[in-house]
Design a protein around this motif. Structure first.
Motif, PDB file in Angstrom:
ATOM      1  N   GLU A  47       0.762  -1.153   0.006  1.00 48.31           N
ATOM      2  CA  GLU A  47       0.137  -0.441  -0.168  1.00 48.31           C
ATOM      3  C   GLU A  47       0.683   1.376  -0.137  1.00 48.31           C
ATOM      4  O   GLU A  47       0.297   2.031   0.029  1.00 48.31           O
ATOM      5  N   LYS A  48       2.081   1.289  -0.388  1.00 50.98           N
ATOM      6  CA  LYS A  48       3.049   2.103  -0.192  1.00 50.98           C
ATOM      7  C   LYS A  48       4.047   1.871  -1.219  1.00 50.98           C
ATOM      8  O   LYS A  48       4.657   0.133  -1.023  1.00 50.98           O
ATOM      9  N   ASP A  49       4.844   3.238  -1.299  1.00 50.98           N
ATOM     10  CA  ASP A  49       5.957   2.931  -2.587  1.00 50.98           C
ATOM     11  C   ASP A  49       7.092   2.792  -1.637  1.00 50.98           C
ATOM     12  O   ASP A  49       7.144   3.214  -0.419  1.00 50.98           O
ATOM     13  N   GLY A  50       8.307   2.053  -1.994  1.00 46.86           N
ATOM     14  CA  GLY A  50       9.227   1.531  -1.164  1.00 46.86           C
ATOM     15  C   GLY A  50      10.510   2.636  -1.685  1.00 46.86           C
ATOM     16  O   GLY A  50      10.065   2.743  -3.173  1.00 46.86           O
ATOM     17  N   GLU A  61      -3.951   8.096  -3.222  1.00 45.69           N
ATOM     18  CA  GLU A  61      -4.858   8.146  -1.905  1.00 45.69           C
ATOM     19  C   GLU A  61      -5.304   6.924  -2.653  1.00 45.69           C
ATOM     20  O   GLU A  61      -6.142   6.509  -3.916  1.00 45.69           O
ATOM     21  N   ASP A  62      -5.740   6.020  -1.780  1.00 43.74           N
ATOM     22  CA  ASP A  62      -6.553   4.235  -1.606  1.00 43.74           C
ATOM     23  C   ASP A  62      -5.991   3.457  -3.021  1.00 43.74           C
ATOM     24  O   ASP A  62      -6.994   3.082  -3.280  1.00 43.74           O
ATOM     25  N   VAL A  63      -4.526   3.385  -3.477  1.00 42.98           N
ATOM     26  CA  VAL A  63      -4.348   3.040  -4.282  1.00 42.98           C
ATOM     27  C   VAL A  63      -3.240   1.690  -3.606  1.00 42.98           C
ATOM     28  O   VAL A  63      -2.721   1.972  -2.355  1.00 42.98           O
ATOM     29  N   PHE A  64      -3.365   0.438  -3.849  1.00 47.31           N
ATOM     30  CA  PHE A  64      -3.046  -0.917  -3.503  1.00 47.31           C
ATOM     31  C   PHE A  64      -1.883  -1.672  -5.119  1.00 47.31           C
ATOM     32  O   PHE A  64      -3.214  -1.331  -5.497  1.00 47.31           O
ATOM     33  N   PRO A 108       6.809  -4.854 -11.606  1.00 51.27           N
ATOM     34  CA  PRO A 108       7.103  -3.969 -12.194  1.00 51.27           C
ATOM     35  C   PRO A 108       8.835  -4.225 -11.710  1.00 51.27           C
ATOM     36  O   PRO A 108       9.699  -4.073 -12.013  1.00 51.27           O
ATOM     37  N   VAL A 109       8.795  -4.994 -10.644  1.00 51.31           N
ATOM     38  CA  VAL A 109      10.389  -5.351  -9.868  1.00 51.31           C
ATOM     39  C   VAL A 109      10.822  -6.831 -10.345  1.00 51.31           C
ATOM     40  O   VAL A 109      12.029  -7.239 -11.265  1.00 51.31           O
ATOM     41  N   TYR A 110       9.923  -7.503  -9.783  1.00 51.20           N
ATOM     42  CA  TYR A 110      10.094  -8.570 -10.014  1.00 51.20           C
ATOM     43  C   TYR A 110       9.752 -10.110 -10.999  1.00 51.20           C
ATOM     44  O   TYR A 110       9.200 -11.174 -10.669  1.00 51.20           O
ATOM     45  N   ALA A 111       9.055  -9.160 -12.278  1.00 46.84           N
ATOM     46  CA  ALA A 111       8.827  -9.997 -12.657  1.00 46.84           C
ATOM     47  C   ALA A 111       9.980 -11.131 -13.854  1.00 46.84           C
ATOM     48  O   ALA A 111       9.253 -12.321 -14.341  1.00 46.84           O
ATOM     49  N   TRP A 112      11.057 -10.723 -13.310  1.00 49.16           N
ATOM     50  CA  TRP A 112      11.993 -11.823 -14.180  1.00 49.16           C
ATOM     51  C   TRP A 112      11.596 -13.063 -13.453  1.00 49.16           C
ATOM     52  O   TRP A 112      12.661 -13.901 -13.922  1.00 49.16           O
ATOM     53  N   MET A 113      10.913 -13.272 -12.106  1.00 52.78           N
ATOM     54  CA  MET A 113      10.931 -14.571 -11.778  1.00 52.78           C
ATOM     55  C   MET A 113       9.178 -14.487 -11.786  1.00 52.78           C
ATOM     56  O   MET A 113       8.934 -15.904 -10.649  1.00 52.78           O
ATOM     57  N   GLY A 114       8.610 -14.422 -12.633  1.00 52.04           N
ATOM     58  CA  GLY A 114       7.035 -14.585 -11.989  1.00 52.04           C
ATOM     59  C   GLY A 114       5.838 -13.880 -11.909  1.00 52.04           C
ATOM     60  O   GLY A 114       5.103 -14.763 -11.970  1.00 52.04           O
ATOM     61  N   TRP A 115       6.975 -13.137 -11.320  1.00 55.72           N
ATOM     62  CA  TRP A 115       5.649 -12.049  -9.948  1.00 55.72           C
ATOM     63  C   TRP A 115       4.530 -11.247 -11.202  1.00 55.72           C
ATOM     64  O   TRP A 115       4.936 -10.947 -12.528  1.00 55.72           O
ATOM     65  N   LEU A 116       3.428 -11.493 -10.473  1.00 57.65           N
ATOM     66  CA  LEU A 116       2.382 -10.474 -11.598  1.00 57.65           C
ATOM     67  C   LEU A 116       1.734  -9.447 -10.972  1.00 57.65           C
ATOM     68  O   LEU A 116       1.550  -9.740  -9.146  1.00 57.65           O
ATOM     69  N   CYS A 117       1.200  -8.873 -10.904  1.00 57.11           N
ATOM     70  CA  CYS A 117       0.443  -7.648 -10.696  1.00 57.11           C
ATOM     71  C   CYS A 117      -0.569  -6.988 -10.541  1.00 57.11           C
ATOM     72  O   CYS A 117      -0.989  -7.440 -11.337  1.00 57.11           O
ATOM     73  N   VAL A 118      -1.760  -6.681  -9.876  1.00 62.77           N
ATOM     74  CA  VAL A 118      -2.918  -5.780 -10.381  1.00 62.77           C
ATOM     75  C   VAL A 118      -2.696  -4.904  -9.079  1.00 62.77           C
ATOM     76  O   VAL A 118      -2.532  -4.707  -7.963  1.00 62.77           O
ATOM     77  N   LEU A 119      -3.046  -3.450  -9.488  1.00 61.26           N
ATOM     78  CA  LEU A 119      -3.449  -2.363  -8.763  1.00 61.26           C
ATOM     79  C   LEU A 119      -5.296  -1.965  -8.740  1.00 61.26           C
ATOM     80  O   LEU A 119      -5.402  -2.289  -9.847  1.00 61.26           O
ATOM     81  N   ASN A 120      -5.269  -1.954  -8.112  1.00 62.94           N
ATOM     82  CA  ASN A 120      -6.713  -1.760  -7.154  1.00 62.94           C
ATOM     83  C   ASN A 120      -8.074  -2.207  -8.507  1.00 62.94           C
ATOM     84  O   ASN A 120      -8.799  -2.196  -8.653  1.00 62.94           O
ATOM     85  N   PRO A 121      -7.949  -4.561  -8.397  1.00 64.61           N
ATOM     86  CA  PRO A 121      -8.479  -4.740  -8.381  1.00 64.61           C
ATOM     87  C   PRO A 121     -10.498  -4.334  -8.850  1.00 64.61           C
ATOM     88  O   PRO A 121     -10.712  -4.138  -7.464  1.00 64.61           O
TER      89      PRO A 121
END
Length: 154
Positions: A47-50, A61-64, A108-121
């Motif tokens: 829920e926050k940038d690293g 606001e309210d983005v995860f 955006p960072v771990y795609a090389w390991m086969g990771w996926l993501c969705v923001l606010n599905p």
């Protein structure tokens, strides 16, 4: 749909999972009977940038972002290629707006390991990615068993 709704779905529907909070995110780990120190990641909600991960602009606001790893073969079916690892602080070289909402995309960072993501599905997107989340769960179970076996032979 909130991050907590998705975390609850995982805990309710995936035996042997536990919730852990660390590094500014909540993670679902497969770790039945706490046999390993942490277990194996199934899914995270951030829920926050690293420091090394700002491309999703989670400071809005309210983005995860929901993150989960699938087998490389599934990643290839979805996106055609697995990118090389990005340098520290960078993002993978793939043509995506990593800040887009409600879109299944490479992490955006771990795609090389086969990771996926969705923001606010949305509810409908969450229904569509449930099979992928279940794959992440099964994949975590396999990796867990491998780690337990390795620990027993030490």
């Amino acid at each position: 749909m909130t991050a907590d709704d998705i975390l609850k779905y995982c805990l309710d529907c995936m035996d042997g999972t536990v919730l852990t909070e660390s590094w500014g995110e909540k993670g679902i780990f497969y770790n039945p009977r706490n046999r390993l120190k942490r277990g194996v990641y199934v899914l995270t909600a951030k829920e926050k940038d690293g420091e090394n991960d700002r491309s999703s602009r989670l400071d809005r606001e309210d983005v995860f972002r929901i993150n989960f790893g699938v087998r490389k073969s599934t990643f290839l079916k979805l996106f055609g290629t697995v990118p090389p690892r990005a340098c520290k602080g960078g993002v993978v070289n793939m043509d995506f707006d990593f800040s887009a909402l409600d879109l299944l995309m490479p992490h955006p960072v771990y795609a090389w390991m086969g990771w996926l993501c969705v923001l606010n599905p949305s509810d409908s997107t969450f229904e569509k990615i449930k099979p992928l989340i279940r794959e992440a769960y099964g994949y975590a179970q396999e990796k867990f068993e491998e780690r337990v076996k390795r620990n027993l032979t030490k």
